[in-house]
Design a protein around this motif. Structure first.
Motif, mmCIF file in Angstrom:
data_model
loop_
_atom_site.group_PDB
_atom_site.id
_atom_site.type_symbol
_atom_site.label_atom_id
_atom_site.label_comp_id
_atom_site.label_asym_id
_atom_site.label_seq_id
_atom_site.Cartn_x
_atom_site.Cartn_y
_atom_site.Cartn_z
ATOM 1 N N ALA A 1 0.831 -1.204 0.000
ATOM 2 C CA ALA A 1 0.000 0.000 0.000
ATOM 3 C C ALA A 1 0.864 1.253 0.000
ATOM 4 O O ALA A 1 0.563 2.237 -0.695
ATOM 5 N N ALA A 2 1.954 1.234 0.766
ATOM 6 C CA ALA A 2 2.872 2.369 0.784
ATOM 7 C C ALA A 2 3.493 2.590 -0.594
ATOM 8 O O ALA A 2 3.637 3.725 -1.055
ATOM 9 N N ALA A 3 3.850 1.489 -1.251
ATOM 10 C CA ALA A 3 4.423 1.590 -2.591
ATOM 11 C C ALA A 3 3.417 2.142 -3.587
ATOM 12 O O ALA A 3 3.749 2.988 -4.431
ATOM 13 N N MET A 4 2.169 1.699 -3.502
ATOM 14 C CA MET A 4 1.138 2.184 -4.416
ATOM 15 C C MET A 4 0.841 3.669 -4.197
ATOM 16 O O MET A 4 0.618 4.418 -5.151
ATOM 17 N N ALA A 5 0.860 4.106 -2.937
ATOM 18 C CA ALA A 5 0.635 5.525 -2.646
ATOM 19 C C ALA A 5 1.747 6.375 -3.246
ATOM 20 O O ALA A 5 1.486 7.420 -3.854
ATOM 21 N N ARG A 6 2.988 5.914 -3.092
ATOM 22 C CA ARG A 6 4.119 6.687 -3.634
ATOM 23 C C ARG A 6 4.119 6.635 -5.158
ATOM 24 O O ARG A 6 4.453 7.620 -5.822
ATOM 25 N N LEU A 7 3.747 5.494 -5.729
ATOM 26 C CA LEU A 7 3.678 5.388 -7.182
ATOM 27 C C LEU A 7 2.573 6.292 -7.736
ATOM 28 O O LEU A 7 2.719 6.874 -8.818
ATOM 29 N N SER A 8 1.468 6.423 -7.014
ATOM 30 C CA SER A 8 0.396 7.336 -7.419
ATOM 31 C C SER A 8 0.911 8.772 -7.437
ATOM 32 O O SER A 8 0.568 9.559 -8.325
ATOM 33 N N MET A 9 1.728 9.105 -6.450
ATOM 34 C CA MET A 9 2.342 10.428 -6.425
ATOM 35 C C MET A 9 3.187 10.670 -7.673
ATOM 36 O O MET A 9 3.100 11.726 -8.312
ATOM 37 N N VAL A 10 3.992 9.678 -8.036
ATOM 38 C CA VAL A 10 4.853 9.807 -9.218
ATOM 39 C C VAL A 10 4.015 9.951 -10.484
ATOM 40 O O VAL A 10 4.374 10.708 -11.396
ATOM 41 N N SER A 11 2.886 9.257 -10.551
ATOM 42 C CA SER A 11 2.006 9.361 -11.717
ATOM 43 C C SER A 11 1.478 10.785 -11.875
ATOM 44 O O SER A 11 1.428 11.325 -12.987
ATOM 45 N N VAL A 12 1.092 11.405 -10.768
ATOM 46 C CA VAL A 12 0.618 12.788 -10.819
ATOM 47 C C VAL A 12 1.751 13.717 -11.242
ATOM 48 O O VAL A 12 1.565 14.616 -12.073
ATOM 49 N N MET A 13 2.939 13.505 -10.706
ATOM 50 C CA MET A 13 4.095 14.336 -11.066
ATOM 51 C C MET A 13 4.400 14.226 -12.558
ATOM 52 O O MET A 13 4.769 15.225 -13.200
ATOM 53 N N SER A 14 4.244 13.036 -13.111
ATOM 54 C CA SER A 14 4.490 12.842 -14.540
ATOM 55 C C SER A 14 3.504 13.649 -15.373
ATOM 56 O O SER A 14 3.881 14.307 -16.349
ATOM 57 N N ALA A 15 2.229 13.612 -14.990
ATOM 58 C CA ALA A 15 1.211 14.366 -15.722
ATOM 59 C C ALA A 15 1.459 15.862 -15.643
ATOM 60 O O ALA A 15 1.160 16.614 -16.590
ATOM 61 N N MET A 16 2.016 16.324 -14.535
ATOM 62 C CA MET A 16 2.280 17.752 -14.353
ATOM 63 C C MET A 16 3.285 18.298 -15.367
ATOM 64 O O MET A 16 3.280 19.502 -15.663
ATOM 65 N N LEU A 17 4.135 17.446 -15.905
ATOM 66 C CA LEU A 17 5.144 17.900 -16.868
ATOM 67 C C LEU A 17 4.509 18.453 -18.141
ATOM 68 O O LEU A 17 5.100 19.294 -18.823
ATOM 69 N N PHE A 18 3.310 17.985 -18.488
ATOM 70 C CA PHE A 18 2.636 18.503 -19.673
ATOM 71 C C PHE A 18 2.366 20.004 -19.537
ATOM 72 O O PHE A 18 2.449 20.748 -20.512
ATOM 73 N N PHE A 19 2.044 20.453 -18.332
ATOM 74 C CA PHE A 19 1.767 21.871 -18.127
ATOM 75 C C PHE A 19 3.046 22.700 -18.231
ATOM 76 O O PHE A 19 3.024 23.820 -18.753
ATOM 77 N N HIS A 20 4.156 22.165 -17.745
ATOM 78 C CA HIS A 20 5.426 22.870 -17.904
ATOM 79 C C HIS A 20 5.811 22.956 -19.379
ATOM 80 O O HIS A 20 6.295 23.994 -19.846
ATOM 81 N N ALA A 21 5.589 21.862 -20.104
ATOM 82 C CA ALA A 21 5.908 21.859 -21.536
ATOM 83 C C ALA A 21 5.010 22.831 -22.287
ATOM 84 O O ALA A 21 5.468 23.559 -23.185
ATOM 85 N N GLY A 22 3.722 22.879 -21.926
ATOM 86 C CA GLY A 22 2.800 23.792 -22.577
ATOM 87 C C GLY A 22 3.156 25.235 -22.314
ATOM 88 O O GLY A 22 3.099 26.093 -23.228
ATOM 89 N N ALA A 23 3.545 25.563 -21.081
ATOM 90 C CA ALA A 23 3.954 26.928 -20.749
ATOM 91 C C ALA A 23 5.200 27.322 -21.540
ATOM 92 O O ALA A 23 5.304 28.448 -22.046
#
Length: 241
Positions: free
Chosen positions: A93-115
């Protein structure tokens, strides 16, 4: 690759600590330093000018985010196997929570690229004025910042579980477990303060205290892994054999 084969070995602990420290260094650069040099609060035009004028730094910030996510993948896997013998379910469960965090961080890169694309290219959104393009760039950066509020919730869950696993394990000082669990609440308090309770001054002060605790706990835990590189107790090794 022998160092990655035995989760109870000193070399495995040292590599885990190295990845954790790498996350702290790269994350401090990309999450804290770079935005402080690029983003000008309430001034989209000045922010766009910084993206253009400091484009190399802006790109280094994106690269730092990528480094963080790569190191996170190793940390997720290695922490899971390190604590699996304490509790398979909670470690997963701890691993899945941290992996979920990484998934959100990955999606955030699209906004940096768009800017970056809006600030650098005249071939995008050509019907918009310079001011409108700047405002849209600012919106992308704000959406990126909102992503932080989301991943911090998953990270809080991870730290609560990791702290409990540290306490249940007899390989690490208990202070790290308590620090991760108590201080970890600073991340969710920071999200609540930034998203919904910006006018509650005491909440803003409280989150800083909790974040200081968790920062010291995380760095201390990473240094303990890297320097002390604790092995499994003899009794546990015998049981595993």
């Amino acid at each position: 690759m022998q160092s990655f084969s035995d989760p109870m070995s000193s070399s495995y602990a040292r590599w885990t600590g190295a990845f954790y420290l790498g996350i702290a260094i790269a994350g401090g650069f990309s999450i804290a330093y770079v935005p402080s040099q690029i983003v000008v609060q309430n001034d989209a035009a000045a922010t766009v000018a910084n993206i253009v004028g400091k484009n190399g730094l802006y790109h280094l910030g994106i690269a730092g985010d990528v480094v963080v996510m790569v190191f996170e993948l190793f940390a997720v896997a290695m922490l899971y196997f390190m604590f699996r013998n304490v509790s398979k379910t909670l470690s997963f469960a701890a691993a899945m929570a941290r992996l979920s965090m990484v998934s959100v961080m990955s999606a955030m890169l699209f906004f940096h690229a768009g800017a970056d694309l809006l600030a650098q290219s005249d071939q995008v959104m050509t019907n918009f004025s310079a001011a409108q393009r700047a405002d849209l760039t600012g919106l992308f950066l704000e959406m990126h910042r909102a992503g932080v509020w989301i991943w911090q919730i998953f990270f809080t869950m991870h730290l609560l579980l990791l702290g409990y696993l540290v306490l249940r394990s007899d390989r690490f000082p208990s202070i790290f477990g308590y620090g991760l669990m108590i201080g970890g609440m600073g991340y969710v308090l920071d999200s609540a303060f930034a998203f919904a309770f910006t006018d509650v001054a005491w909440l803003g002060t409280l989150r800083i205290g909790f974040l200081a605790i968790v920062t010291l706990s995380e760095i201390g835990f990473a240094l303990w892994l890297f320097i002390r590189a604790p092995q499994a107790p003899t009794t546990l090794k015998g049981a595993m054999a």
